[in-house]
Design an enzyme around this catalytic site. Structure first.
Site, PDB file in Angstrom:
ATOM      1  N   HIS A 268       0.830  -1.202   0.000  1.00  0.00           N
ATOM      2  CA  HIS A 268       0.000   0.000   0.000  1.00  0.00           C
ATOM      3  C   HIS A 268       0.868   1.257   0.000  1.00  0.00           C
ATOM      4  CE1 HIS A 268      -3.642   2.360   1.203  1.00  0.00           C
ATOM      5  NE2 HIS A 268      -2.722   3.142   1.747  1.00  0.00           N
ATOM      6  N   GLU A 269       1.832   1.316   0.913  1.00  0.00           N
ATOM      7  CA  GLU A 269       2.680   2.509   0.988  1.00  0.00           C
ATOM      8  C   GLU A 269       3.611   2.606  -0.215  1.00  0.00           C
ATOM      9  OE1 GLU A 269       1.705   4.607   2.970  1.00  0.00           O
ATOM     10  OE2 GLU A 269       0.546   3.344   4.338  1.00  0.00           O
ATOM     11  N   HIS A 272       1.745   4.468  -2.800  1.00  0.00           N
ATOM     12  CA  HIS A 272       1.877   5.913  -2.592  1.00  0.00           C
ATOM     13  C   HIS A 272       3.245   6.386  -3.081  1.00  0.00           C
ATOM     14  CE1 HIS A 272      -1.749   6.961  -0.448  1.00  0.00           C
ATOM     15  NE2 HIS A 272      -1.568   6.034   0.480  1.00  0.00           N
ATOM     16  N   GLU A 298      -4.584   8.099  -3.015  1.00  0.00           N
ATOM     17  CA  GLU A 298      -5.050   6.840  -2.437  1.00  0.00           C
ATOM     18  C   GLU A 298      -5.420   5.823  -3.516  1.00  0.00           C
ATOM     19  OE1 GLU A 298      -5.461   4.432   0.859  1.00  0.00           O
ATOM     20  OE2 GLU A 298      -4.667   6.479   0.701  1.00  0.00           O
TER      21      GLU A 298
END
Length: 505
Positions: A268-269, A272, A298
């Site tokens: 997830h990060e 980003h 997001e």
């Protein structure tokens, strides 16, 4: 060089100098949330508040205001989506908002954020909401003062939401989330009634942390995260921090007995981070080199975490290696593992929630923070209100506040208005993934061969490189032909869950 060009270069110089100061503040805040000694918190608050004041002073100086006023009707601003036009348009908008904030409020707020985050860590670790309560009270007071200074037409929340999703309105976001909730509820009910359940103990075996880190970093690198321009560290609550044009910090947290926790937060990060690393470094600190909104940001993290990282072809590529790294998986079939990482079941922790129920977690926070900001919900009543909403929407409630209203760092950091961008990101992600599939072909088959660059290069061209030259709705219309729409997300979820749970498409 024309007078307008000279003024434009002078404006860019002022703003990029402020961006350098901001990057130093970001580095201090990254350090605070990763490796800073606990006793250093008070002085760190002084450091960060000093920088925040200097940054605000520079960005709202009379010189910047005069330059923007002169350039607003110049030929350089004629095309609002050119580099120069977008720079003038976005900076003028931000200047008009930020110049309304008293310097003293900016300094006080930045200091309070550091202190509140330190208190939140202690409160969550000790399951002690009363320890955090005065800090949340103070933060809400400061956020009300911020919203009132900026001004708003309908809702205080509008003024704060605008920081994260520019030009979005609370009523519009609420309508979009309500429509999403109304269509998600039948899907979640169908899954619950199917009677099918994966073997979750597969994910709760022994997964040594050293091997988890090795695997997570390898996958992050192979989807495109550049570790020569970034790093991965450990924190209490995973986040991504852009410290500079070639310095992106991502974080995770490990649980030796639950594989998805670190792996999916890393993915997830990293999503980003791919966005931050894909922005134009020559425009760092200026709108063409900045992300357009947190909803779009997001969309990148949720796409890589879920649409890529929870897909069957992805695990067809990586599961053989995973079994070698973790002997505890034994002879567990890949299909069983894939089903387990796509389990749909109401849970307490947002960051570990499945894709179908995740947005219900967001809706709860969205509703609660509006009530907190307005004063309709006293902070002292937050734990009870939290559990009431969880019981109502998800049918569960927490036995303690650490897994309840203390589980997220956002409110301690003054991030009121941030939460709805997660659900907006889920909707944007599905729309973008559909369009990428139309443009590129069968992405799933590419993932099964370990080919992730076609998707990343498409995102770089369509989403990353434009920066903030367009608003989020305009960017989506340019790419997908429409603004936000929850239909593609529902279609994606039904398509994924139909074979797993035996439900209708």
């Amino acid at each position: 060089m024309s007078d307008y060009q000279q003024q434009f270069e002078a404006l860019c110089h002022e703003i990029t100098e402020a961006a350098k100061l901001d990057s130093i503040q970001q580095l201090l805040e990254w350090d605070e949330r990763t490796i800073m000694p606990a006793k250093a918190g008070a002085y760190r608050a002084d450091q960060v508040s000093l920088l925040a004041g200097l940054i605000h002073e520079r960005r709202t100086s009379p010189k910047v205001g005069e330059l923007l006023q002169s350039l607003a009707d110049s030929p350089l601003a004629a095309d609002p989506h050119s580099d120069a036009g977008a720079t003038i348009r976005v900076l003028l908008r931000d200047y008009r908002r930020d110049s309304k904030l008293p310097q003293a409020l900016v300094v006080e707020l930045s200091k309070a954020k550091v202190i509140a985050q330190q208190a939140w860590v202690q409160a969550r670790t000790g399951n002690n909401f009363p320890l955090f309560r005065p800090h949340l009270d103070n933060m809400l007071r400061l956020m009300r003062e911020t919203a009132d200074a900026i001004g708003y037409e309908e809702s205080r929340y509008d003024a704060l939401l605008d920081y994260y999703e520019p030009e979005a309105k609370t009523a519009e976001v609420a309508a979009a989330l309500t429509a999403l909730k109304d269509d998600l509820a039948p899907l979640v009910a169908e899954i619950a009634e199917s009677g099918r359940h994966p073997k979750m103990e597969i994910l709760e075996r022994d997964f040594p942390i050293v091997a988890q880190e090795e695997f997570g970093k390898r996958v992050a690198k192979e989807i495109g995260f550049d570790f020569e321009a970034g790093r991965l560290d450990v924190t209490h609550h995973p986040f991504c921090c852009g410290v500079g044009p070639h310095d992106c910090r991502i974080t995770t947290r490990y649980d030796q007995n639950f594989f998805p926790s670190a792996f999916y937060s890393t993915l997830h990060e990293a999503g980003h981070g791919l966005y931050d690393q894909g922005l134009r470094s020559d425009q760092y600190g200026l709108p063409p080199g900045n992300y357009v909104s947190l909803g779009i940001h997001e969309s990148q993290s949720r796409m890589w975490e879920n649409m890529v990282g929870r897909s069957y072809p992805f695990w067809r590529q990586y599961y053989p290696e995973l079994r070698k790294l973790f002997p505890s998986l034994g002879d567990t079939p890949m299909g069983d593992f894939h089903f387990a990482v796509n389990n749909v079941e109401p849970s307490l922790i947002r960051v570990e929630a499945d894709e179908a129920t995740y947005n219900l977690h967001i809706i709860i926070r969205f509703e609660l923070e509006q009530a907190l900001l307005s004063g309709d919900l006293p902070v002292a009543d937050l734990p009870g209100a939290w559990n009431e909403k969880y019981q109502s929407l998800l049918g569960i409630a927490s036995d303690d506040d650490a897994d309840g209203c203390l589980q997220d760092v956002h409110w301690s950091a003054g991030l009121i208005g941030y939460f709805p961008t997660y659900s907006m990101g889920n909707m944007y992600a599905a729309q973008l993934f559909d369009q990428a599939t139309l443009d590129l072909g069968d992405l799933a088959e590419m993932f099964g061969r370990g080919e992730f660059m076609p998707l990343l290069e498409w995102l770089r061209e369509k989403v990353h490189q434009p920066g903030s030259r367009y608003t989020a709705p305009d960017l989506m219309r340019n790419i997908c032909g429409e603004s936000i729409d929850h239909g593609p997300l529902l279609k994606y979820l039904r398509t994924k869950y139909a074979p797993l749970y035996g439900i209708s498409h």
